[in-house]
Design a protein around this motif. Structure first.
Motif, PDB file in Angstrom:
ATOM      1  N   ARG A  61      97.774  86.757  88.248  1.00  0.00           N
ATOM      2  CA  ARG A  61      97.517  85.995  89.456  1.00  0.00           C
ATOM      3  C   ARG A  61      97.666  84.512  89.163  1.00  0.00           C
ATOM      4  N   ALA A  62      97.873  83.739  90.201  1.00  0.00           N
ATOM      5  CA  ALA A  62      97.884  82.285  90.070  1.00  0.00           C
ATOM      6  C   ALA A  62      96.508  81.772  90.473  1.00  0.00           C
ATOM      7  N   ALA A  63      95.977  80.844  89.684  1.00  0.00           N
ATOM      8  CA  ALA A  63      94.643  80.324  89.977  1.00  0.00           C
ATOM      9  C   ALA A  63      94.478  78.943  89.362  1.00  0.00           C
ATOM     10  N   ASN A  64      93.474  78.232  89.838  1.00  0.00           N
ATOM     11  CA  ASN A  64      93.092  76.950  89.252  1.00  0.00           C
ATOM     12  C   ASN A  64      91.804  77.163  88.465  1.00  0.00           C
ATOM     13  N   TRP A  65      91.945  77.569  87.225  1.00  0.00           N
ATOM     14  CA  TRP A  65      90.812  77.790  86.337  1.00  0.00           C
ATOM     15  C   TRP A  65      90.933  76.888  85.126  1.00  0.00           C
ATOM     16  N   ASP A  66      89.779  76.596  84.517  1.00  0.00           N
ATOM     17  CA  ASP A  66      89.838  76.005  83.187  1.00  0.00           C
ATOM     18  C   ASP A  66      89.779  77.144  82.174  1.00  0.00           C
ATOM     19  N   LYS A  67      89.746  76.819  80.899  1.00  0.00           N
ATOM     20  CA  LYS A  67      89.827  77.846  79.864  1.00  0.00           C
ATOM     21  C   LYS A  67      88.592  78.750  79.821  1.00  0.00           C
ATOM     22  N   LYS A  68      87.516  78.326  80.508  1.00  0.00           N
ATOM     23  CA  LYS A  68      86.316  79.156  80.565  1.00  0.00           C
ATOM     24  C   LYS A  68      86.246  79.978  81.846  1.00  0.00           C
ATOM     25  N   GLY A  69      87.275  79.847  82.688  1.00  0.00           N
ATOM     26  CA  GLY A  69      87.309  80.641  83.907  1.00  0.00           C
ATOM     27  C   GLY A  69      86.625  79.990  85.088  1.00  0.00           C
ATOM     28  N   HIS A  70      86.229  78.716  84.953  1.00  0.00           N
ATOM     29  CA  HIS A  70      85.612  78.009  86.069  1.00  0.00           C
ATOM     30  C   HIS A  70      86.687  77.416  86.965  1.00  0.00           C
ATOM     31  N   ARG A  71      86.489  77.529  88.270  1.00  0.00           N
ATOM     32  CA  ARG A  71      87.459  76.978  89.207  1.00  0.00           C
ATOM     33  C   ARG A  71      87.421  75.456  89.145  1.00  0.00           C
ATOM     34  N   VAL A  72      88.601  74.847  89.109  1.00  0.00           N
ATOM     35  CA  VAL A  72      88.685  73.393  89.041  1.00  0.00           C
ATOM     36  C   VAL A  72      89.367  72.865  90.298  1.00  0.00           C
ATOM     37  N   HIS A  73      88.998  71.675  90.692  1.00  0.00           N
ATOM     38  CA  HIS A  73      89.596  71.038  91.862  1.00  0.00           C
ATOM     39  C   HIS A  73      90.994  70.540  91.527  1.00  0.00           C
ATOM     40  N   THR A  74      91.819  70.401  92.540  1.00  0.00           N
ATOM     41  CA  THR A  74      93.174  69.923  92.348  1.00  0.00           C
ATOM     42  C   THR A  74      93.340  68.569  93.022  1.00  0.00           C
ATOM     43  N   SER A  75      94.435  67.893  92.700  1.00  0.00           N
ATOM     44  CA  SER A  75      94.726  66.606  93.327  1.00  0.00           C
ATOM     45  C   SER A  75      95.376  66.781  94.695  1.00  0.00           C
TER      46      SER A  75
END
Length: 332
Positions: free
Chosen positions: A264-278
């Motif tokens: 899947r495509a996602a905005n995660w950091d390496k710990k699996g937390h969702r991160v905000h985008t610009s």
């Protein structure tokens, strides 16, 4: 009667006719994605659009020589009204299953959710979550479309292991549990891997994650091999390792002890937390269930070229991976 009349009309308009054959990787997937999102919006479990979409998917598989059938099942859910009352409801959902037999009965399953979000409350409807206008381009016409191109390109590939493609309905209403419950013990034993394709567009990169209970040798052959293929093609990709806890929709097969690869495509950091985008138009890196933004016009406007690039990248990684897995080479 409604379904038969609509089907006749769509056949007359050519809506259910086969799309043009594609030569470049991802080209057919993009065509399929745009076709499904345009002609079958609001394909909620139990809806006329879902039935028509199922007819279309079955037709695609059959024209490529797969044994294909539709499977109906009853999905139950709770609906919460604005006054707080909760009522029991049910729908008849329709999944599509296609298969090609290999030399042995062991199989690899490629699975994608085919329906769009069904509102579960008055609040959902007021917030425009799901409903008749939701195209579901990202969630999950993207996964179904990539699955279709994989099926088309693998139609004549010699197979050692069998392939099964599942366009699953009512995924959020225990559709996976129903599919698993219908599998005979021998079929479960013979399922070497489930590859789950979901939401391949909006996230900042593709993620390849294994199930918690997936044996490490299988994870290396699937997850790690996918990442190696991505690197060789200069495609941004990452993994959370064995991280089903971040993806509740894929827990069903993992808990059953069936090896799993989630894509899947996602905005995660390496710990699996969702991160905000610009990108202010996708601040969470997701547009799930939202008719206002999970549509072709919005994605094309605010993520120009994303549909073309992501369908191409997905096929470029998954096609050689599945070919290798379906026809393993003997060790030297």
């Amino acid at each position: 009667m409604f379904s038969r009349l609509c089907l006749s009309a769509l056949l007359a308009l050519g809506v259910l006719s086969p799309l043009h054959a594609a030569t470049n990787e991802g080209q057919l997937a993009e065509q399929q994605l745009r076709h499904i999102a345009t002609y079958f919006p609001g394909r909620m479990a139990g809806s006329p659009a879902e039935m028509l979409n199922a007819d279309y998917l079955q037709q695609q598989f059959q024209q490529w020589g797969y044994e294909s059938n539709k499977r109906d099942f009853t999905a139950h859910y709770h609906y919460k009204s604005q006054d707080g009352r909760v009522s029991d409801r049910s729908v008849i959902a329709t999944s599509v299953i296609a298969a090609r037999a290999g030399e042995v009965p062991q199989q690899i399953v490629i699975l994608a959710q085919a329906d769009t979000w069904l509102p579960l409350s008055d609040s959902d409807r007021q917030k425009n979550r799901g409903g008749l206008t939701l195209q579901g381009a990202d969630d999950n016409a993207s996964g179904v479309a990539v699955m279709l191109e994989l099926a088309e390109r693998l139609q004549s590939t010699p197979l050692h292991y069998s392939l099964r493609f599942v366009a699953l309905s009512a995924s959020a209403l225990h559709g996976e549990e129903d599919y698993l419950a219908r599998m005979k013990p021998e079929e479960k034993k013979n399922t070497l891997l489930v590859i789950k394709l979901n939401d391949l567009l909006v996230g900042n990169r593709l993620w390849f994650n294994s199930g918690t209970n997936t044996p490490e040798p299988v994870a290396r052959q699937t997850r790690d091999r996918a990442l190696a293929l991505a690197r060789s093609a200069h495609i941004p990709a990452a993994t959370l390792g064995k991280a089903v806890k971040n993806e509740p929709a894929v827990e069903t097969f993992d808990k059953a002890g069936i090896p799993l690869l989630s894509v899947r495509a996602a905005n995660w950091d390496k710990k699996g937390h969702r991160v905000h985008t610009s990108n202010a138009h996708f601040p969470q890196g997701s547009c799930q269930q939202q008719a206002s933004c999970d549509n072709l016009a919005w994605i094309d406007r605010w993520l120009p070229g994303r549909i073309t690039h992501r369908t191409r990248d997905s096929v470029k990684i998954l096609l050689p991976l599945i070919r290798e897995l379906a026809n393993p080479q003997p060790e030297a």
